[in-house]
Design a protein around this motif. Structure first.
Motif, PDB file in Angstrom:
ATOM      1  N   UNK A 248       0.972  -1.264   0.061  1.00 39.77           N
ATOM      2  CA  UNK A 248      -0.005  -0.114   0.100  1.00 39.77           C
ATOM      3  C   UNK A 248       0.986   1.191  -0.002  1.00 39.77           C
ATOM      4  N   UNK A 302      -3.674 -11.322  14.091  1.00 43.89           N
ATOM      5  CA  UNK A 302      -2.182 -11.059  13.563  1.00 43.89           C
ATOM      6  C   UNK A 302      -1.189 -11.171  14.738  1.00 43.89           C
ATOM      7  N   UNK A 306       1.450 -13.861  13.939  1.00 45.68           N
ATOM      8  CA  UNK A 306       2.503 -13.114  13.107  1.00 45.68           C
ATOM      9  C   UNK A 306       3.465 -12.258  14.199  1.00 45.68           C
ATOM     10  N   UNK A 312      -3.136  -1.980   9.183  1.00 43.96           N
ATOM     11  CA  UNK A 312      -4.072  -2.488   8.019  1.00 43.96           C
ATOM     12  C   UNK A 312      -4.781  -3.431   8.538  1.00 43.96           C
ATOM     13  N   UNK A 353      -6.045 -13.695   3.629  1.00 46.67           N
ATOM     14  CA  UNK A 353      -4.763 -14.197   3.676  1.00 46.67           C
ATOM     15  C   UNK A 353      -4.459 -15.564   3.271  1.00 46.67           C
TER      16      UNK A 353
ATOM     17  N   UNK B  46       1.559  -7.051   4.641  1.00 45.86           N
ATOM     18  CA  UNK B  46       0.341  -6.428   4.553  1.00 45.86           C
ATOM     19  C   UNK B  46      -0.743  -7.421   4.112  1.00 45.86           C
ATOM     20  N   UNK B  47      -1.818  -7.793   4.833  1.00 43.87           N
ATOM     21  CA  UNK B  47      -2.836  -8.776   4.775  1.00 43.87           C
ATOM     22  C   UNK B  47      -2.111  -9.896   4.172  1.00 43.87           C
ATOM     23  N   UNK B  48      -1.064 -10.328   5.069  1.00 40.09           N
ATOM     24  CA  UNK B  48      -0.627 -11.762   4.751  1.00 40.09           C
ATOM     25  C   UNK B  48       0.197 -11.607   3.603  1.00 40.09           C
ATOM     26  N   UNK B  51       6.624  -8.554   2.071  1.00 37.43           N
ATOM     27  CA  UNK B  51       7.535  -7.892   1.217  1.00 37.43           C
ATOM     28  C   UNK B  51       8.925  -7.817   1.996  1.00 37.43           C
TER      29      UNK B  51
END
Lengths: 461, 112
Positions: A248, A302, A306, A312, A353, B46-48, B51
């Motif tokens: 983004x 998340x 993660x 986001x 995802x 970003x949403x999985x 990068x």
């Protein structure tokens, strides 16, 4: 000076207001006492005020809400492309709705109830007219709200629904094709679906297959979500999808857009009560709490999986919660709203995802993952948590042992999905044959801002 | 005359600028740049979608000085921009053919 001016204004207002009040009472009473042939429409000031505000709030969802939400997620060469899609749809869809869309959705049955008739073509019967020499706006049914306000409120939904699809074909669809597709889609897919779900004798609104969809879980979110998935598949992925980084370009925009969507959604859901009443209050609170729970759930997922909760993720969770509560907020209480929001946060997190990466489609901004999946989940959970204390006598869901209602919700999800898929497939093929769907490779690499509009979002100087 | 291009960390810019100003350096040009050296990049999700960001943001300062000041300026920059961690940056020094002040047309050392 200012204080004197303020004093004068206050005095004038206090003198005027009782007389205004008297006039108002006289106006509403006189038709009955005077026994005129055509009584003045009975406009309810409170309901009308809320619907005026709600209409404006829902418009705000498309732009700046969605425009910023989506705009921040694309690469910077495409920001104007996305914003233009939103702002232009505000233009063209509004005109389409006023001229024929509203009539097709809310007119009296034609073709066996498949779609509305031409009663309200060109806003016939909605506009102000003379009642015994007095100009006044006709009222919509028993609502006490001017019919044209009901029309324009529903029109805001007609704008945002195709705008939601933009998320799937972002950064690569030709602008002319986008406009043609949206107008056709609104007319052919949205209007009949809205007629089934919301018109007085729509087959999903009443009768054997009655399904609860208070503010548009099927009409808005499932229809746009599954159409979005089809767009993503038929248009194919963006050049470089999966091999080049496409992060983004400005999540601060996305954050602002989320907040505007959240606020606008109060109009969307609580406005769907078409009045300032208990149903609006319940919808407002349930909507807010579902969004709040969505934030916690998605960002929490998340955090757990993660290690870091993302901005986001929090934004996506809010929207997922809002989508999920949309069909339900007229029949479930706010406590169930929290459960719906939590479920949507977790479910849509996996849809955006795991599911997306497994199948590899380029639903660029997750229109399907959030709106399609969240909308379907919401429609089904509505059939679980529906309660008579909110929806009224006879309303119940799976929690009360009402299996039939849950099955009706399933039927409504399937009907909306199949209808949107078939309609979108035909329309996309038609538009493809007429104009082509995608911009050329050079134009896509250059970006939509320059190639489609001859402008840039960010200019040095 | 020499041109010094120093790549430094963002948060060291103020220290470097103050150090140079105190030493009598009268002008500089600053720009935001991206690049990589020995410092590793980082991952963004970003949403999985993950990068790896290789090009890290840094600040580039360009200063032009007379030959006799080069050593002092290098010392000021290294002292004020150093953290001791990988990623403190580099200074590139090049010989400069000429400088012209546009307003007056002055050249050479007078134009610095």
């Amino acid at each position: 000076m200012n204080r004197i001016a303020a004093l004068v204004v206050c005095t004038v207002l206090s003198c005027l207001s009782p007389s205004l009040l008297d006039a108002g009472i006289e106006e509403t009473v006189s038709p009955q006492s005077a026994d005129v042939a055509v009584p003045l429409p009975q406009i309810d000031a409170a309901h009308t005020t809320w619907m005026l505000v709600s209409s404006a709030l829902v418009l705000m969802m498309t732009a700046p809400g969605l425009a910023l939400f989506y705009g921040g997620l694309v690469r910077k060469k495409n920001i104007l492309g996305v914003m233009m899609q939103c702002i232009f749809l505000m233009g063209v869809m509004s005109v389409v709705w006023a001229l024929w869309g509203f009539s097709l959705a809310f007119g009296t049955d034609v073709l066996g109830g498949f779609v509305g008739g031409n009663d309200y073509f060109l806003m016939d019967g909605l506009l102000m007219q003379l009642y015994e020499g007095e100009p006044a706006a006709p009222v919509w049914g028993e609502t006490g709200v001017p019919a044209m306000i009901f029309m324009v409120f529903q029109g805001m939904f007609f704008i945002i629904t195709p705008a939601l699809i933009c998320g799937a074909y972002a950064e690569r669809m030709k602008f002319s094709s986008m406009v043609l597709f949206s107008v056709l889609w609104g007319t052919v897919v949205y209007c009949p679906l809205a007629h089934w779900v919301w018109s007085d004798n729509g087959w999903l609104f009443t009768g054997k297959y009655e399904a609860y969809d208070f503010a548009g879980g099927t009409v808005v979110h499932i229809s746009s979500g599954v159409s979005a998935l089809l767009c993503a598949i038929l248009l194919g992925p963006r050049i470089g999808f999966g091999s080049e980084p496409m992060p983004p370009h400005n999540l601060t925009y996305t954050c602002i857009g989320t907040a505007l969507l959240w606020v606008g959604w109060f109009g969307f859901n609580a406005g769907s009560a078409v009045g300032a009443n208990s149903a609006a209050a319940n919808a407002f609170v349930a909507t807010h709490l579902a969004a709040a729970a969505g934030v916690v759930a998605w960002a929490g997922m998340e955090w757990l999986t993660r290690g870091k909760p993302s901005v986001l993720g929090a934004c996506s969770g809010a929207v997922a919660g809002l989508v999920c509560i949309t069909p339900a907020c007229g029949v479930v209480n706010p406590l169930s709203g929290i459960l719906l929001g939590l479920s949507a946060g977790v479910f849509c997190f996996y849809a955006c995802t795991t599911l997306k990466s497994k199948f590899g489609y380029d639903d660029s901004l997750d229109a399907f993952g959030v709106h399609g999946m969240g909308g379907a989940l919401g429609a089904l959970l509505t059939g679980v948590f529906a309660s008579s204390s909110v929806g009224g006598a006879g309303v119940s869901g799976l929690m009360d042992g009402n299996v039939d209602q849950f099955l009706n919700q399933v039927i409504s999800v399937v009907a909306a999905t199949v209808w949107a898929l078939v309609g979108s497939l035909v329309l996309l093929k038609v538009v493809d044959a007429m104009l082509g769907l995608r911009v050329s490779e050079d134009q896509e690499i250059q970006g939509l801002d320059l190639s489609q509009h001859g402008e840039e979002g960010y200019i040095f100087l | 005359m020499k041109k010094l291009e120093a790549i430094i960390r963002h948060f060291k810019l103020e220290d470097v600028k103050n150090g140079l100003s105190e030493a009598g350096i009268q002008g500089m040009t600053v720009s935001e740049v991206r690049g990589f050296g020995r410092q590793k990049g980082h991952k963004e999700t970003y949403r999985g979608a993950e990068y790896t960001v290789d090009f890290l943001p840094k600040v580039k300062i360009e200063v032009v000085v007379a030959d006799d000041l080069v050593e002092k300026v290098v010392e000021i920059i290294t002292n004020s921009a150093r953290t001791g961690q990988i990623g403190d940056g580099k200074i590139f020094i090049t010989a400069l053919a000429d400088v012209i002040r546009i307003r007056t047309g002055e050249t050479g050392a007078d134009a610095i």
